[in-house]
Scaffold this motif. Structure first.
Motif, PDB file in Angstrom:
ATOM      1  N   ASN A  87       0.859  -1.177   0.000  1.00 30.89           N
ATOM      2  CA  ASN A  87       0.000   0.000   0.000  1.00 30.89           C
ATOM      3  C   ASN A  87       0.893   1.225   0.000  1.00 30.89           C
ATOM      4  OD1 ASN A  87      -1.797   2.026   0.363  1.00 30.89           O
ATOM      5  ND2 ASN A  87      -2.823   1.123   2.135  1.00 30.89           N
ATOM      6  N   CYS A  88       0.974   1.884  -1.171  1.00 29.39           N
ATOM      7  CA  CYS A  88       1.904   2.986  -1.314  1.00 29.39           C
ATOM      8  C   CYS A  88       1.617   4.119  -0.331  1.00 29.39           C
ATOM      9  CB  CYS A  88       1.843   3.545  -2.739  1.00 29.39           C
ATOM     10  SG  CYS A  88       2.082   2.303  -4.010  1.00 29.39           S
ATOM     11  N   PHE A  89       0.366   4.263   0.017  1.00 31.66           N
ATOM     12  CA  PHE A  89      -0.018   5.439   0.788  1.00 31.66           C
ATOM     13  C   PHE A  89      -0.494   5.052   2.180  1.00 31.66           C
ATOM     14  CE2 PHE A  89      -0.641   6.348  -3.693  1.00 31.66           C
ATOM     15  CZ  PHE A  89       0.128   7.481  -3.844  1.00 31.66           C
ATOM     16  N   ARG A  90       0.074   3.993   2.736  1.00 34.26           N
ATOM     17  CA  ARG A  90      -0.383   3.549   4.048  1.00 34.26           C
ATOM     18  C   ARG A  90      -0.215   4.643   5.086  1.00 34.26           C
ATOM     19  NH1 ARG A  90       1.577   1.640   8.628  1.00 34.26           N
ATOM     20  NH2 ARG A  90       3.745   1.717   7.937  1.00 34.26           N
ATOM     21  N   ARG A  91       0.923   5.346   5.011  1.00 36.51           N
ATOM     22  CA  ARG A  91       1.177   6.372   6.015  1.00 36.51           C
ATOM     23  C   ARG A  91       0.638   7.728   5.607  1.00 36.51           C
ATOM     24  NH1 ARG A  91       4.152   5.845  10.169  1.00 36.51           N
ATOM     25  NH2 ARG A  91       4.793   8.033  10.080  1.00 36.51           N
ATOM     26  N   GLN A  92       0.186   7.841   4.366  1.00 34.59           N
ATOM     27  CA  GLN A  92      -0.263   9.155   3.921  1.00 34.59           C
ATOM     28  C   GLN A  92      -1.484   9.614   4.713  1.00 34.59           C
ATOM     29  OE1 GLN A  92      -1.247   9.455  -0.250  1.00 34.59           O
ATOM     30  NE2 GLN A  92      -0.586  11.568  -0.302  1.00 34.59           N
ATOM     31  N   ASN A  93      -2.368   8.655   5.037  1.00 33.91           N
ATOM     32  CA  ASN A  93      -3.551   9.029   5.811  1.00 33.91           C
ATOM     33  C   ASN A  93      -3.199   9.397   7.242  1.00 33.91           C
ATOM     34  OD1 ASN A  93      -5.199   8.573   3.619  1.00 33.91           O
ATOM     35  ND2 ASN A  93      -5.473   6.399   4.122  1.00 33.91           N
ATOM     36  N   GLU A  94      -2.033   8.900   7.714  1.00 34.18           N
ATOM     37  CA  GLU A  94      -1.637   9.178   9.078  1.00 34.18           C
ATOM     38  C   GLU A  94      -0.924  10.514   9.198  1.00 34.18           C
ATOM     39  OE1 GLU A  94       0.748   5.958  10.332  1.00 34.18           O
ATOM     40  OE2 GLU A  94      -0.619   4.424   9.572  1.00 34.18           O
ATOM     41  N   ILE A  95      -0.330  10.982   8.075  1.00 33.78           N
ATOM     42  CA  ILE A  95       0.472  12.197   8.129  1.00 33.78           C
ATOM     43  C   ILE A  95      -0.352  13.355   7.581  1.00 33.78           C
ATOM     44  CG2 ILE A  95       2.591  13.286   7.331  1.00 33.78           C
ATOM     45  CD1 ILE A  95       3.764  10.482   7.071  1.00 33.78           C
ATOM     46  N   ARG A  96      -0.651  14.308   8.411  1.00 31.34           N
ATOM     47  CA  ARG A  96      -1.478  15.426   7.992  1.00 31.34           C
ATOM     48  C   ARG A  96      -0.683  16.721   7.876  1.00 31.34           C
ATOM     49  NH1 ARG A  96      -5.540  13.367   5.320  1.00 31.34           N
ATOM     50  NH2 ARG A  96      -6.651  11.782   6.520  1.00 31.34           N
ATOM     51  N   ASN A  97       0.602  16.635   8.173  1.00 34.32           N
ATOM     52  CA  ASN A  97       1.412  17.842   8.090  1.00 34.32           C
ATOM     53  C   ASN A  97       1.466  18.339   6.651  1.00 34.32           C
ATOM     54  OD1 ASN A  97       3.432  19.833   8.530  1.00 34.32           O
ATOM     55  ND2 ASN A  97       4.927  18.358   7.728  1.00 34.32           N
ATOM     56  N   THR A  98       1.134  19.586   6.423  1.00 28.70           N
ATOM     57  CA  THR A  98       1.153  20.176   5.086  1.00 28.70           C
ATOM     58  C   THR A  98       2.082  21.380   5.032  1.00 28.70           C
ATOM     59  OG1 THR A  98      -0.766  21.548   5.607  1.00 28.70           O
ATOM     60  CG2 THR A  98      -1.182  19.403   4.584  1.00 28.70           C
ATOM     61  N   ASN A  99       2.965  21.484   5.997  1.00 26.27           N
ATOM     62  CA  ASN A  99       3.843  22.646   6.073  1.00 26.27           C
ATOM     63  C   ASN A  99       5.186  22.338   5.417  1.00 26.27           C
ATOM     64  OD1 ASN A  99       1.961  24.199   7.569  1.00 26.27           O
ATOM     65  ND2 ASN A  99       2.550  23.079   9.431  1.00 26.27           N
ATOM     66  N   TRP A 100       5.321  22.656   4.144  1.00 24.61           N
ATOM     67  CA  TRP A 100       6.591  22.499   3.449  1.00 24.61           C
ATOM     68  C   TRP A 100       7.468  23.707   3.726  1.00 24.61           C
ATOM     69  CZ3 TRP A 100       8.022  18.076   1.427  1.00 24.61           C
ATOM     70  CH2 TRP A 100       7.051  17.163   0.975  1.00 24.61           C
ATOM     71  N   LYS A 101       8.718  23.462   4.018  1.00 28.86           N
ATOM     72  CA  LYS A 101       9.704  24.531   4.167  1.00 28.86           C
ATOM     73  C   LYS A 101      10.618  24.496   2.955  1.00 28.86           C
ATOM     74  CE  LYS A 101       9.698  23.998   9.190  1.00 28.86           C
ATOM     75  NZ  LYS A 101      10.511  23.648  10.397  1.00 28.86           N
ATOM     76  N   ILE A 102      10.590  25.565   2.172  1.00 27.55           N
ATOM     77  CA  ILE A 102      11.360  25.632   0.927  1.00 27.55           C
ATOM     78  C   ILE A 102      12.290  26.833   1.006  1.00 27.55           C
ATOM     79  CG2 ILE A 102      11.253  25.893  -1.575  1.00 27.55           C
ATOM     80  CD1 ILE A 102       8.482  24.609  -1.461  1.00 27.55           C
ATOM     81  N   GLN A 103      13.578  26.609   0.756  1.00 27.75           N
ATOM     82  CA  GLN A 103      14.561  27.684   0.848  1.00 27.75           C
ATOM     83  C   GLN A 103      15.573  27.579  -0.282  1.00 27.75           C
ATOM     84  OE1 GLN A 103      16.864  27.688   4.433  1.00 27.75           O
ATOM     85  NE2 GLN A 103      17.957  29.585   3.947  1.00 27.75           N
ATOM     86  N   TRP A 104      15.756  28.692  -0.994  1.00 32.14           N
ATOM     87  CA  TRP A 104      16.785  28.778  -2.020  1.00 32.14           C
ATOM     88  C   TRP A 104      17.997  29.484  -1.433  1.00 32.14           C
ATOM     89  CZ3 TRP A 104      16.403  26.715  -6.876  1.00 32.14           C
ATOM     90  CH2 TRP A 104      15.116  26.352  -7.331  1.00 32.14           C
ATOM     91  N   THR A 105      19.200  28.951  -1.667  1.00 32.69           N
ATOM     92  CA  THR A 105      20.426  29.668  -1.367  1.00 32.69           C
ATOM     93  C   THR A 105      21.223  29.788  -2.650  1.00 32.69           C
ATOM     94  OG1 THR A 105      21.753  27.708  -0.869  1.00 32.69           O
ATOM     95  CG2 THR A 105      20.429  28.638   0.942  1.00 32.69           C
TER      96      THR A 105
END
Length: 790
Positions: free
Chosen positions: A426-444
């Motif tokens: 099941n590719c998305f077994r943990r996807q339902n468990e993980i609700r974090n939607t906060n991506w941190k994106i940084q360019w240097t």
């Protein structure tokens, strides 16, 4: 040649359906009258005791026939044998009597050929075979070894054993009678008229062929012998007719075959069975193919390029060698041991197709046991399902599975072509468990950083590639990926990667991040990677070729068959530190791991690296067909040497093999470590491959491990000598790999979305050609596993 006196016993079924025992006696012209006393016993009782007369059959052969009621027929599944004892009472012109006693174990059966089918006790014959050269009788405990081989064959559901190079011994035939094997017994002639002088055309050699016929007959009439073969890999000559006629004088029941039947003139009696070798799996299995054409330059009568002999008489077809062991495929075995598993599916294909083809008797795999050099120097023929110590190899178990399915008449369709490695999760077994939607994106200036609470990714802006990725844990960040993606194109060398752009395409509802990488593999192709990063550690990698600057690998003529060309693998790759923490999510992908010294700076010492000190007349040569970084350094001047000083615990030196290369001596810390190390290609199987097959790149020339971690000196010294068949004396260096605490290393994980083994040319199954096509996008998914997911 004076013929020996022979007693020949055989069995038939009469028109009333009763089994009969035939007794034939070939003796002296002085013997006029002959009586016979017959006794047949099973394990418990005397079944028959009868006296009769031998009647004149031919000028030299007398025959008697006895009806035998209540006997059980012999089959490979139930090899019922009876003890047959006879006493011949012979009288000459002066009525002087002599007596000959003869006893042997015999099985009862009926054997008939009808058009393209052969029937054994009224059931169609289907042969699941192996080619076998029995152990030399001079070997210690040879009978024990022989019996164990046969027991292993029996356990692998083999029912047919084909002798190669010379006939089986009487002991071998007795064991085949006892254990239940059909046999093809071969006269001791091979390669006449091909690589050897065809002595079968010389009148003064008739005696040798008479002797060969007698040697076949003197071991007696064995129930297990289904076929007589008059010669192995031979073209026809008139003296082969002597063997045929001598056998037929006593045996008019068993079938007869000859390896190259197209060489038999039409005025001669033709063979009962038509043999075919190395048939392409896509061709019909009941056609009489011309082996003389297959072994030379194929015609163009079909897509495969094989000529049909078009025999004008119906003959059952026996595939004496089908889907042989993949020892021929030297590059592909080295690249991917999974070729052995794929061969298992190959032989399964042959078995199932044979079962569906009424005009096909079946076939045999080459071969039973790897050669050990005891027969004409066949030292490196690793063509067996058993190794030189007579122990099962992986191919043994694949053959056992394929033949076992056939023996149970379970001719199921092959698995889906794309399901060679199938990971159902099941590719998305943990996807339902993980609700974090906060991506941190940084360019240097140098990098692009992307992370959430579970994973992190670092991209190099200069190389336009992933530099590292991994998991965010309580104890800190754990790196699992140390580079990628790379295009995986086995059999198609890529140029140097030059990144052009790295950009974020979108953040789709904060559920995933999509990244586009564009660049070029120098002088090879333009490419775009599309990466999708999911919350649960899944990384989807897609690639699309924009433009090709080189052709895909083309078809190459091999000794038998044609390499299909195309790629060995098509897909992507990543450098990984812990393969067990990376899971392949996509179904149908094939995964292959290889060591990746590239992960540690300085671990790879290229032939042009200044750490190597060349002394003498060394020459740099560019060769982009397989060398690391497209070059090698060579010398053929005796006394020249290359020296490398390093600190570590081990070193492996790589270089090519070639017909132009000779020998060298290797020294470690001043001591001779390896003497006369040859770079001439070893003969794994038959010679005669196309020129492109003879040079073998990135071969291990010398390796040592477990040294004390300190400074060491490696020296490679040119000797100016060579093996007998080599055409020059060059020593060639490609690169070396160092080991030690400073070189931690890792693995390259190659994920193939499509694959093939294009050099499985000797009849083995191959998948459709694999090619990169501009504008076509393909993808796969991997997942970095949290500790609890392992």
């Amino acid at each position: 040649m004076k013929k020996q006196k022979l007693i020949w016993l055989d069995t038939v079924e009469n028109p009333e359906g009763q089994m009969e025992l035939i007794i034939k006696y070939r003796g002296s012209t002085n013997e006029e009258n002959a009586a016979v006393l017959l006794e047949i016993r099973d394990k418990n009782n005397v079944l028959l005791k009868e006296k009769g007369e031998l009647r004149q059959d031919t000028a030299r052969v007398k025959t008697a026939v006895f009806k035998c009621q209540g006997v059980q027929c012999w089959t490979p599944e139930n090899p019922a044998l009876y003890q047959v004892n006879i006493v011949l009472e012979l009288s000459d012109k002066n009525n002087e009597k002599t007596y000959i006693r003869h006893g042997q174990k015999l099985g009862f059966r009926s054997l008939k050929r009808q058009n393209q089918q052969v029937f054994w006790n009224h059931k169609p014959v289907k042969l699941l075979g192996i080619c076998y050269r029995e152990p030399d009788s001079k070997m210690e405990n040879w009978e024990t070894v022989l019996r164990r081989d046969l027991e292993l064959f029996k356990a692998a559901h083999i029912n047919f054993i084909r002798s190669i190079y010379y006939p089986f011994s009487e002991k071998m035939l007795e064991l085949c009678d006892e254990m239940g094997f059909w046999v093809e017994n071969t006269a001791p002639f091979y390669e006449l008229g091909q690589t050897k002088k065809n002595i079968s055309e010389l009148p003064h050699m008739q005696k040798e062929f008479e002797t060969a016929a007698e040697e076949l007959l003197v071991n007696g009439s064995h129930t297990s012998v289904l076929l007589w073969s008059l010669g192995h890999d031979c073209a026809w000559g008139v003296n082969f007719g002597i063997i045929r006629d001598r056998i037929r004088e006593l045996d008019d029941i068993r079938l007869m075959t000859f390896h190259l039947p197209m060489s038999i003139p039409e005025e001669e009696p033709q063979m009962d069975v038509w043999p075919v070798h190395d048939i392409d799996w896509r061709l019909p299995f009941d056609k009489t193919y011309d082996q003389m054409v297959i072994f030379h330059t194929p015609g163009a009568e079909n897509e495969i390029g094989y000529m049909v002999a078009d025999a004008d008489y119906p003959a059952p077809v026996l595939h004496e060698v089908w889907s042989p062991i993949v020892c021929h495929n030297r590059d592909e075995i080295q690249r991917d041991p999974g070729i052995r598993d794929f061969w298992g599916k190959s032989i399964r294909t042959f078995v199932e197709k044979s079962a569906r083809t009424s005009g096909c008797l079946g076939g045999a795999v080459l071969a039973g046991v790897d050669e050990d050099g005891s027969f004409e120097g066949l030292m490196d023929y690793e063509w067996g399902i058993l190794d030189v110590n007579h122990n099962p190899k992986p191919e043994y178990y694949h053959l056992k599975n394929a033949y076992g399915a056939a023996s149970k008449e379970a001719y199921a369709e092959l698995e889906n072509e794309n399901s060679v490695v199938e990971t159902k999760i099941n590719c998305f077994r943990r996807q339902n468990e993980i609700r974090n939607t906060n991506w941190k994106i940084q360019w240097t200036e140098d990098a692009l950083y992307i992370e959430n609470d579970n994973t992190f990714y670092v991209f190099s802006r200069k190389k336009c590639l992933l530099k590292e990725a991994g998991l965010i844990q309580k104890q800190g960040k754990k790196v699992l990926i140390k580079g990628g993606p790379f295009l995986n194109t086995a059999g198609f060398l890529l140029g140097k990667w030059i990144g052009r752009s790295l950009e974020i395409c979108s953040v789709d509802g904060a559920e995933n991040v999509q990244i586009k990488i564009s660049g070029t593999y120098e002088n090879t192709l333009d490419l775009c990677f599309y990466l999708t990063i999911f919350q649960n550690g899944i990384l989807e990698t897609a690639y699309e070729v924009q433009k090709l600057f080189r052709h895909m690998p083309h078809r190459v003529k091999a000794e038998i068959g044609i390499s299909s060309g195309g790629l060995g693998e098509k897909g992507g790759a990543y450098y990984v530190t812990e393969p067990d923490r990376i899971r392949i999510v996509s179904q149908g992908c094939k995964v292959r791991l290889e060591p990746a010294a590239e992960l540690t700076e300085g671990a790879i010492v290229d032939n042009l690296d200044p750490r190597i000190n060349y002394v003498g007349n060394w020459i740099k040569m560019e060769d982009y067909c397989g060398n690391l970084n497209g070059s090698e350094t060579l010398s053929n001047t005796a006394g020249d040497y290359a020296e490398l000083r390093f600190t570590g615990t081990g070193i492996t030196v790589y270089g090519p093999w070639d017909i132009l290369y000779g020998m060298c001596n290797v020294y470690l810390d001043g001591e001779l470590w390896k003497k006369d190390m040859s770079q001439y290609p070893p003969k794994v199987d038959f010679p005669g491959m196309s020129r492109g097959y003879e040079k073998r790149y990135r071969q291990i020339l010398a390796e040592v491990h477990g040294l004390e971690e300190k400074k060491h000196t490696l020296r490679i010294e040119v000797t100016g000598t060579k093996e007998a068949k080599a055409q020059n004396t060059y020593t060639s260096i490609d690169y070396a790999v160092l080991e030690g605490s400073s070189y931690t290393g890792g693995f390259k994980m190659n994920i193939a979305v499509d694959f093939n083994y294009p050099r499985m040319v000797r009849g083995c199954v191959r998948r459709p050609d694999v090619k990169l096509i501009p504008g076509v996008r393909e993808s796969f998914r991997i997942q970095m596993l949290l500790e609890e997911d392992k």
